[in-house]
Structure formats: structure tokens, C-alpha cells
Design an enzyme around this catalytic site. Sequence first.
Site, PDB file in Angstrom:
ATOM      1  N   LYS A   1      -5.345  -2.689  13.970  1.00 17.04           N
ATOM      2  CA  LYS A   1      -4.730  -1.615  14.733  1.00 17.04           C
ATOM      3  C   LYS A   1      -5.289  -1.631  16.161  1.00 17.04           C
ATOM      4  O   LYS A   1      -6.495  -1.717  16.378  1.00 17.04           O
ATOM      5  CB  LYS A   1      -4.979  -0.269  14.054  1.00 17.04           C
TER       6      LYS A   1
ATOM      7  N   GLU B   1       0.825  -1.207   0.000  1.00 10.20           N
ATOM      8  CA  GLU B   1       0.000   0.000   0.000  1.00 10.20           C
ATOM      9  C   GLU B   1       0.861   1.260   0.000  1.00 10.20           C
ATOM     10  O   GLU B   1       2.073   1.203   0.271  1.00 10.20           O
ATOM     11  CB  GLU B   1      -0.918   0.013   1.216  1.00 10.20           C
TER      12      GLU B   1
END
Length: 290
Positions: A145, A11
Site C-alpha cells: 500500500k 481475503e
Amino acid sequence: MDDGRPVVALESTIITHGMPYPQNVATARDVEAVVRGGGAVPATIAVVEGRIKVGLSAEQLDWLGTAQDVLKLSRSDLPYAVSAKRHGSTTVAATMICAHLAGIRVFATGGIGGVHQGFEETMDVSADLDELAQTPVTVICAGAKAILDIPRTLEYLETRGVPVVGYETDVFPAFWSRASTLPVPIRLDGPEAVADLILAKQRLGLKGAVLVANPIPEVDEIPFDEMNRFISTAIQAAKARSISGKAVTPFLLSHIYEITKGRSLSANISLVRNNAALAAHVAAALAQRA
């Protein structure tokens, strides 16, 4: 790809929104080198003037590290960036879409998005989760996360039929920490076992991704209990400043960087490198089975 070599998608949001300059460009170059060292070809993905670029040149990586007015792209705004000829960096969801369009089957990232804290009030769920349910690109990550609601994130993934694999672990990793308090549904040891699962899912005609949760190296982790204290402090600071919506995550990450005195960034770099190495091995195992 024409030669049948393994390719790993990467990414670009980590370059434009995830790390400060110059660590962002240095990390991007380092991660690409790790993929090459694992016997695969790196393909960092971004949108430049409305064109989807699967594989950036060295000059494009340098430019992206300091570029202004770069959109952060997910599924909802990727078509706009293309139609309006804008620059954009790709999140997990957008990277998966672009990788699939290019025929790339493995993608290495840091951590996925998920169900946010306070979901009852905000209904805030990352588009990453629905993308995992529908796009057949295997995602190697260090878990969700840790600022997210991890139990609800795992529940959502189960509901959407996404296999969640703990790589050489029985416990779901929590990004900066090797282990949360939650078990993984599936444990696999070795890239060949991961490749076999990917191919079995494909043969069964089941859509969507395989999510591989790969713990951060022990030497670089911030232990879960310690990290939770930092996260709680950051959340309280956000509430005190009435920060909400899309501004919450960047604020939390920046605040955590400050109160950990940079340890969170060092851990982030370590886990991305670790995921890139595993992704290269999984991509190579898939190529051998083609």
C-alpha cells in the site's frame, strides 16, 4: 481440490473494512467471477461464529457486506475469534494461514501491509511481512500500500528471505500506481515462470511465500507523483487531527478517497480484479505441474 483443480484464496477484509457497501459485495462477486473466468475456483475466506470458512456462499457474502461487530483478523487474533466464536474477516496474514491449513497455494489480494511511515517512533510493522516469511502461500498483489514506507518494506522482505517478483515489470508497483521509484529484485514474465519459481523454492525446502507484484492496469492507475501529493495531504490531515495507531490507515484511505473524488476506489477495484486474474493463471500452471 480433491479433483486437482486450481484454487485461489481471497481475503474478506476488503469486504468488511476495505470498501463501502454495496461496492464491497459487488467487488467480491466480481473478483470471484474473474477467478472462475481464469479457470480456477475462488475461495473467499472468513470466520463465521468461530468457524473458519474457506469458500463463502452467496448468502454469506451478502451478509458479510453489511455485518456488524466483525473483527479484523491477523495472526494474533485469529485464535481468539475461533475460541470465542466471533465473526471475523481475514487480512493478508490470516488469509495466508487459513489458505495453508486448507492446502491452497495461491492467494490474490490488493496490496500487502508493510513498514509504516514513522517507523522510528512507532515500531509499526504489519504482521503480513512475517507471515510472508513463514507461510508457503504465494501472494499476488499490486505491491505494498502506497501510504507505507515502501523502501523499508522491501528491505524487510529481503532480510526475511521473501522472493519479490515483478510480474512483467522491472519496477516495484505502488498499489494505485504502476511504478514506484524502486527496482524489483526479480522479474518474471508469464504464469508458468512464476509456478516454476514456487516449485523450485518448495524443492529447496525453503519456508515462506513468494510475493508477486503485479502492476495495476495502466488505464486505471493514478500516477505515482500525483498519488504522492494526495498521500502527503492525507498524512498532514491525520497529524492535524492527532490520529494515531490503528486509526491511521482507515483515516488515510478515507481521506484519499475524498480528495481523489473516488478515483482511489476505482483503482482499487481494478487492481484487485487484475490480481485475481493472474492468480487464477498461476494456480492453473501449478496444477498442471502437480
